[in-house]
Enzyme design. Structure first.
Site, PDB file in Angstrom:
ATOM      1  CB  THR A  37      -1.221  -0.050   1.524  1.00 39.39           C
ATOM      2  OG1 THR A  37      -2.224  -0.728   1.231  1.00 39.39           O
ATOM      3  CG2 THR A  37      -1.905   0.913   1.090  1.00 39.39           C
TER       4      THR A  37
ATOM      5  CG  ASN B 278      -6.516  -7.860  -4.897  1.00 37.26           C
ATOM      6  OD1 ASN B 278      -7.121  -6.988  -5.597  1.00 37.26           O
ATOM      7  ND2 ASN B 278      -7.512  -7.453  -4.027  1.00 37.26           N
TER       8      ASN B 278
ATOM      9  CB  CYS C 183     -20.321  -6.129   4.629  1.00 36.73           C
ATOM     10  SG  CYS C 183     -20.647  -7.649   4.543  1.00 36.73           S
TER      11      CYS C 183
END
Length: 452
Positions: free
Chosen positions: A123, A202, A376
């Site tokens: 990241t 990914n 979610c």
């Protein structure tokens, strides 16, 4: 020595603190010994399961290889010097270990050790690459090209640049998850400062044609960055063949520790970035902060192990992937593989199951640690943006499950995963009126549903 110290520490601890149930698939099926009054099962976050679930989420993270842990422990217990301390032995031996690890990472991707910068993970490497390059060349370059299926940290970095006035082109992908090379060529402009396209996705595991992308970027003299966190140690990576200027790497995706990554930065022709962190000027001023010697040593060791065992791992994992897919398809219909099967990392299998409710499927598979393609949110269960980019129907995108197979996955675990997945899908389909209609030969896509 390190392993002996660890064993001594564990043997001094109370037995109850170290004796745990097995974490493999077989442990799920093992009943408690007779006469054992200890309550069976594990309850966490309101969910009760019979034992530790079998682990098939290798794209999220991998267990640390014991050989990697062995290499790390001395730098926690006895060789704990700061690698930037230049006045004593502790610093010198840590610095030597860091440089050895740098060479190990470089060897796995065909680079020079001088081109490797250690970071906290992929990241951070992605942020340095995308924002760092564009900020450095901002006077002449105002345009970035990426894809709709990149990792969130690349997409968010691009959105950050858009807020600063840069322009970003998000390339679409086909139903197989691959980009159109002609479309990429057409989108390159004189002010394009970076093309950022990940090597292995990914979520769906597709392998982009990075070598061809690199040739196009070289032809137009545009820097090419690739997020190779899911590619390192799994497919052959060669920075020269790929013509990449920058490459983001991660330690914990290749059986190394969490909290460490690396950034490859080409020296000839040289690529420049604006540092995203200010401080003591470590890592050639690109990434200030004390280099965490144990983590870096672990990443280097993981790369060395991967270099030796990548070919063997791939053959073995391919067999397990076929066993999983064939095992499920032999027992149930309506199973769709998301993404290209020909250009795919074998350890990633993303499946959608027709006529089942996605959230119920995932909740019913608590004895298998897998990921869903759905994310979610507080308001609703949204289908994965990656699957939406592939054009997958929303109902199928909701039922996607990503199975991640790795170095330590066993045939017994695969067989158990097949059994549990099939059982749960069949259970949900028994409750599905849509599946009953399909079995009766009704084309549910032609039904005009009335609104109430």
């Amino acid at each position: 020595m390190a392993s002996q110290l660890l064993r001594q520490t564990l043997t001094k601890t109370k037995p109850s603190a170290v004796i745990r149930r097995l974490s493999t698939a077989s442990a799920v099926a093992v009943a408690s010994p007779a006469g054992n009054d200890e309550p069976t099962g594990i309850t966490m976050k309101g969910v009760k399961i019979s034992g530790r679930p079998l682990y098939l989420d290798m794209q999220a993270t991998t267990p640390v290889d014991p050989r990697v842990l062995d290499s790390m422990l001395p730098f926690y217990l006895s060789r704990y010097g700061n690698p930037h301390s230049r006045t004593h032995l502790y610093g010198w031996e840590s610095e030597t270990a860091v440089e050895t690890a740098r060479a190990q990472v470089a060897a796995l991707i065909g680079a020079s050790p001088k081109e490797i910068v250690f970071t906290s993970g992929a990241t951070e490497s992605n942020n340095i690459s995308v924002k760092g390059v564009m900020h450095f060349y901002k006077e002449k370059k105002r345009h970035v090209i990426t894809t709709q299926t990149e990792h969130k940290c690349v997409l968010d970095s691009c959105r950050h640049l858009q807020q600063e006035g840069f322009e970003v082109t998000y390339l679409p992908v086909g139903s197989d998850g691959l980009i159109d090379l002609d479309r990429l060529r057409k989108e390159i402009r004189p002010d394009t400062g970076l093309v950022s396209i990940m090597a292995v996705n990914n979520e769906i595991g597709v392998v982009q044609p990075v070598e061809e992308i690199g040739k196009i970027c070289k032809e137009f003299n545009v820097p090419f960055h690739t997020d190779a966190a899911q590619a390192l140690g799994k497919i052959k990576v060669d920075v020269e063949k790929w013509n990449v200027s920058l490459m983001s790497l991660s330690g914990h995706k290749i059986y190394g520790p969490k909290g460490v990554g690396a950034l490859y930065m080409r020296r000839r022709p040289r690529i420049r970035v604006e540092p995203q962190m200010n401080g003591g000027g470590q890592e050639r001023g690109i990434r200030s902060g004390t280099v965490p010697t144990p983590l870096v040593v672990g990443m280097g060791a993981a790369c060395e192990v991967a270099m030796k065992e990548m070919e063997y791992d791939e053959k073995r994992i391919k067999g397990l992937q076929e066993r999983l897919l064939n095992g499920i398809r032999e027992k149930i219909d309506g199973v769709v593989v998301n993404g290209c099967m020909d250009r795919r990392y074998v350890g990633n299998l993303n499946l959608s199951f027709a006529y089942v409710e996605g959230e119920s499927l995932l909740m019913g598979l608590k004895e298998v640690a897998v990921s869903s393609g759905s994310a979610c949110t507080s308001a609703s269960l949204e289908p994965s943006y990656v699957l939406r980019a592939l054009g997958v129907d929303e109902d199928m995108a909701h039922t996607s499950i990503r199975f991640g197979i790795g170095r330590f996955t066993t045939e017994e675990e695969i067989d158990k995963a097949v059994e549990l997945t099939v059982k749960q899908v069949e259970k949900l389909r028994e409750m599905s009126p849509l599946y009953e209609m399909v079995k009766e030969g009704i084309d549910i896509k032609q039904i005009q549903w009335a609104q109430h």
